[in-house]
Design a protein around this motif. Sequence first.
Motif, PDB file in Angstrom:
ATOM      1  N   ASN A 181      37.094  -8.675  74.412  1.00 42.72           N
ATOM      2  CA  ASN A 181      37.999  -8.881  73.284  1.00 42.72           C
ATOM      3  C   ASN A 181      38.144  -7.594  72.468  1.00 42.72           C
ATOM      4  OD1 ASN A 181      38.607  -9.789  70.305  1.00 42.72           O
ATOM      5  ND2 ASN A 181      39.238 -11.486  71.615  1.00 42.72           N
ATOM      6  N   ASP A 182      37.053  -6.892  72.279  1.00 44.71           N
ATOM      7  CA  ASP A 182      37.105  -5.640  71.523  1.00 44.71           C
ATOM      8  C   ASP A 182      38.004  -4.620  72.227  1.00 44.71           C
ATOM      9  OD1 ASP A 182      36.036  -3.844  69.376  1.00 44.71           O
ATOM     10  OD2 ASP A 182      35.252  -2.741  71.109  1.00 44.71           O
ATOM     11  N   GLN A 183      37.929  -4.562  73.547  1.00 42.42           N
ATOM     12  CA  GLN A 183      38.785  -3.639  74.293  1.00 42.42           C
ATOM     13  C   GLN A 183      40.250  -4.049  74.198  1.00 42.42           C
ATOM     14  OE1 GLN A 183      36.782  -3.845  78.119  1.00 42.42           O
ATOM     15  NE2 GLN A 183      35.649  -1.941  77.734  1.00 42.42           N
TER      16      GLN A 183
ATOM     17  N   ALA B 221      42.086   2.751  76.841  1.00 47.67           N
ATOM     18  CA  ALA B 221      43.067   1.884  76.182  1.00 47.67           C
ATOM     19  C   ALA B 221      44.490   2.353  76.459  1.00 47.67           C
ATOM     20  CB  ALA B 221      42.799   1.838  74.682  1.00 47.67           C
ATOM     21  N   GLY B 222      44.714   3.663  76.459  1.00 47.16           N
ATOM     22  CA  GLY B 222      46.049   4.200  76.710  1.00 47.16           C
ATOM     23  C   GLY B 222      46.540   3.879  78.106  1.00 47.16           C
ATOM     24  N   ARG B 223      45.661   4.011  79.087  1.00 49.47           N
ATOM     25  CA  ARG B 223      46.043   3.706  80.467  1.00 49.47           C
ATOM     26  C   ARG B 223      46.401   2.223  80.608  1.00 49.47           C
ATOM     27  NH1 ARG B 223      41.292   4.926  84.097  1.00 49.47           N
ATOM     28  NH2 ARG B 223      40.569   2.978  83.179  1.00 49.47           N
ATOM     29  N   ASP B 224      45.614   1.358  79.980  1.00 44.61           N
ATOM     30  CA  ASP B 224      45.896  -0.083  80.038  1.00 44.61           C
ATOM     31  C   ASP B 224      47.205  -0.414  79.328  1.00 44.61           C
ATOM     32  OD1 ASP B 224      43.658  -0.608  81.518  1.00 44.61           O
ATOM     33  OD2 ASP B 224      42.451  -1.361  79.852  1.00 44.61           O
ATOM     34  N   ALA B 225      47.448   0.239  78.194  1.00 44.98           N
ATOM     35  CA  ALA B 225      48.710   0.008  77.474  1.00 44.98           C
ATOM     36  C   ALA B 225      49.892   0.397  78.357  1.00 44.98           C
ATOM     37  CB  ALA B 225      48.714   0.811  76.174  1.00 44.98           C
ATOM     38  N   GLU B 226      49.741   1.481  79.097  1.00 49.24           N
ATOM     39  CA  GLU B 226      50.809   1.933  79.994  1.00 49.24           C
ATOM     40  C   GLU B 226      51.041   0.924  81.122  1.00 49.24           C
ATOM     41  OE1 GLU B 226      51.995   5.964  82.562  1.00 49.24           O
ATOM     42  OE2 GLU B 226      50.073   5.835  81.498  1.00 49.24           O
ATOM     43  N   ILE B 227      49.957   0.361  81.659  1.00 43.80           N
ATOM     44  CA  ILE B 227      50.083  -0.655  82.715  1.00 43.80           C
ATOM     45  C   ILE B 227      50.852  -1.865  82.204  1.00 43.80           C
ATOM     46  CG2 ILE B 227      48.774  -2.322  84.114  1.00 43.80           C
ATOM     47  CD1 ILE B 227      46.551  -0.157  84.299  1.00 43.80           C
TER      48      ILE B 227
ATOM     49  N   ILE C  78      43.584  -1.919  73.058  1.00 40.31           N
ATOM     50  CA  ILE C  78      44.826  -1.822  73.846  1.00 40.31           C
ATOM     51  C   ILE C  78      46.030  -2.110  72.948  1.00 40.31           C
ATOM     52  CG2 ILE C  78      46.150  -2.865  75.730  1.00 40.31           C
ATOM     53  CD1 ILE C  78      43.421  -3.445  77.112  1.00 40.31           C
ATOM     54  N   LYS C  79      45.916  -3.118  72.092  1.00 40.19           N
ATOM     55  CA  LYS C  79      47.008  -3.439  71.161  1.00 40.19           C
ATOM     56  C   LYS C  79      47.345  -2.250  70.276  1.00 40.19           C
ATOM     57  CE  LYS C  79      45.659  -7.200  68.993  1.00 40.19           C
ATOM     58  NZ  LYS C  79      45.640  -8.409  68.137  1.00 40.19           N
ATOM     59  N   ALA C  80      46.298  -1.614  69.748  1.00 41.24           N
ATOM     60  CA  ALA C  80      46.509  -0.464  68.857  1.00 41.24           C
ATOM     61  C   ALA C  80      47.138   0.697  69.622  1.00 41.24           C
ATOM     62  CB  ALA C  80      45.186  -0.046  68.229  1.00 41.24           C
ATOM     63  N   ALA C  81      46.647   0.946  70.847  1.00 38.38           N
ATOM     64  CA  ALA C  81      47.179   2.046  71.656  1.00 38.38           C
ATOM     65  C   ALA C  81      48.639   1.785  72.015  1.00 38.38           C
ATOM     66  CB  ALA C  81      46.338   2.219  72.925  1.00 38.38           C
TER      67      ALA C  81
ATOM     68  N   TYR D  24      54.145   3.431  71.979  1.00 37.87           N
ATOM     69  CA  TYR D  24      55.525   2.982  72.186  1.00 37.87           C
ATOM     70  C   TYR D  24      56.220   2.504  70.916  1.00 37.87           C
ATOM     71  CZ  TYR D  24      53.711   3.061  76.936  1.00 37.87           C
ATOM     72  OH  TYR D  24      53.122   3.452  78.103  1.00 37.87           O
ATOM     73  N   GLY D  25      55.505   2.473  69.795  1.00 41.67           N
ATOM     74  CA  GLY D  25      56.109   2.024  68.547  1.00 41.67           C
ATOM     75  C   GLY D  25      56.552   0.578  68.598  1.00 41.67           C
ATOM     76  N   LYS D  26      55.906  -0.198  69.449  1.00 48.59           N
ATOM     77  CA  LYS D  26      56.273  -1.609  69.613  1.00 48.59           C
ATOM     78  C   LYS D  26      55.013  -2.469  69.483  1.00 48.59           C
ATOM     79  CE  LYS D  26      59.488  -2.798  72.428  1.00 48.59           C
ATOM     80  NZ  LYS D  26      60.202  -3.151  73.689  1.00 48.59           N
ATOM     81  N   ASP D  27      55.230  -3.741  69.127  1.00 51.60           N
ATOM     82  CA  ASP D  27      54.114  -4.674  68.987  1.00 51.60           C
ATOM     83  C   ASP D  27      53.872  -5.350  70.334  1.00 51.60           C
ATOM     84  OD1 ASP D  27      52.957  -7.503  68.434  1.00 51.60           O
ATOM     85  OD2 ASP D  27      52.617  -6.419  66.563  1.00 51.60           O
ATOM     86  N   LEU D  28      52.677  -5.165  70.881  1.00 53.69           N
ATOM     87  CA  LEU D  28      52.352  -5.714  72.197  1.00 53.69           C
ATOM     88  C   LEU D  28      52.495  -7.240  72.220  1.00 53.69           C
ATOM     89  CD1 LEU D  28      51.231  -5.568  75.075  1.00 53.69           C
ATOM     90  CD2 LEU D  28      48.923  -5.481  74.098  1.00 53.69           C
ATOM     91  N   ILE D  29      52.061  -7.901  71.149  1.00 54.73           N
ATOM     92  CA  ILE D  29      52.107  -9.370  71.125  1.00 54.73           C
ATOM     93  C   ILE D  29      53.550  -9.863  71.175  1.00 54.73           C
ATOM     94  CG2 ILE D  29      51.442 -11.431  69.837  1.00 54.73           C
ATOM     95  CD1 ILE D  29      49.139  -9.727  71.085  1.00 54.73           C
ATOM     96  N   LYS D  30      54.433  -9.208  70.440  1.00 52.74           N
ATOM     97  CA  LYS D  30      55.849  -9.609  70.475  1.00 52.74           C
ATOM     98  C   LYS D  30      56.445  -9.396  71.859  1.00 52.74           C
ATOM     99  CE  LYS D  30      56.970  -8.974  65.579  1.00 52.74           C
ATOM    100  NZ  LYS D  30      57.730  -8.190  64.583  1.00 52.74           N
TER     101      LYS D  30
END
Length: 457
Positions: free
Chosen positions: A186-188, A156-162, A192-195, A200-206
């Motif tokens: 969907n579970d993954q 999840a962390g690697r995907d969040a970084e991508i 990723i959203k949580a990671a 980054y202290g930011k909301d991925l959806i926003k």
Amino acid sequence: MSYPGYPPSGGYPAFPGYPPTGQESVYPPAGQYAYPAVPGGYPPAGAGTYPAAPPNAAGYPAPGGYPAPGCYPGAPPAGGMPPYPGAPTGPGFGVPPAGPGFGGYPQPPAQSYAGGGPAQIPGFPGGQVPSPMPGPPAAMVQGTQGTIQAAPNFDAGRDAEILRKAMKGFGTDEQAIINVVANRSNDQRQKIKAAFKTMYGKDLIKDLKSELSGNVEELILALFMPSTYYDAWSLRHAMKGAGTQERVLIEILCTRTNQEIQEIVKCYKSEFGRDIEQDIRADTSGHFERLLISMCQGNRDENQTVDYQKAQEDAQRLYQAGEGKLGTDESCFNMVLASRSFPQLKATVEAYSRIANRDLLSSIDREFSGNVERGLKTILQCALNRPAFFAERLYYSMKGAGTDDSTLIRIIVTRSEIDLVQIKQMFTQMYQKTLATMIASDTSGDYRRLLLAIVGQ
């Protein structure tokens, strides 16, 4: 005795819960087409069949052949069943299961398609009720027939970084975003959203909203919603503001399982602070309102065993409530179609054809109109062939001028991990073109690329 494709390579059993606990050692792992011999003569030399099951070993073959009639729900008859056009492939699907009540695939249509119009499957609008070759029980295909599977070696962390790199700085790397979201379950995606927020202290959806727009934004945001929330959100959106999108209410409430509906109702309350039944009563009326309220209970009988006597009685009851009288007893149709299991309804459809010399879908066409007609027919179509119902909805979302993008997105996203493989197969069988071909001709840009990635092209 053996037949091609069965048992599946990789081992037996292919069906959850079979053999019964404690009996696993009775049969050794399967080879490609037959069980291997083992010390002591297994199978017995010269027998030509699988050995008899131990006494009282419920679910094992009876002496004299394999498989024995009724040895387990959905077993093929001795000698095997041939594959058929559009049959699913993969482990456990070499031979379609037999036996009543597992509603699956209609026979390929016999009529010519030279006229250029879409093929019609028997039992769907304009056709006849099929005597379909049964498909696999829902328990067998759940989670195995989606075009999206959980990614192996997931980080999840690697995907969040991508995703962060794809959105950072000037411009957006849409292809990098597509590569991640189209290849994670969907579970993954929830992980990723949580990671992303942790790292980054930011909301991925926003962040995604600020970088994307139009249909590709709607599609990616839908993919990042938990599946139950997405259904609840779609229902709320369909009833919010002026007007009601009745077809969305029908598509969701008349096709989901009991458990899915119960979870949707709870989510609707917790996320939107509203009671879904009250919203339905405020936005609909009459027999359509009653049908949707019945669906909201999530209380359909789920017994997979078919009671043929009850099917005959229900068919007679429906005939007398409609074709057999002046006027229509709508409550009778509501009661039967809202409460009986899908395998039971399929048997009722077959019994009705014998009684009325007309298929039940045609009778509903004659006796009902508008949204209640669409709702009742959706329930029956799901009992007969759920993937074909969604294939039809996808076709009409793209047919003609313009595209109903919300319907296209909703069905592709909600079925991507359940039965989109089967929907694609039915689409090709029904319309003589692939789903991917029609998507490619009706969409463009990153939106097209992401849709095609999800459907597996």
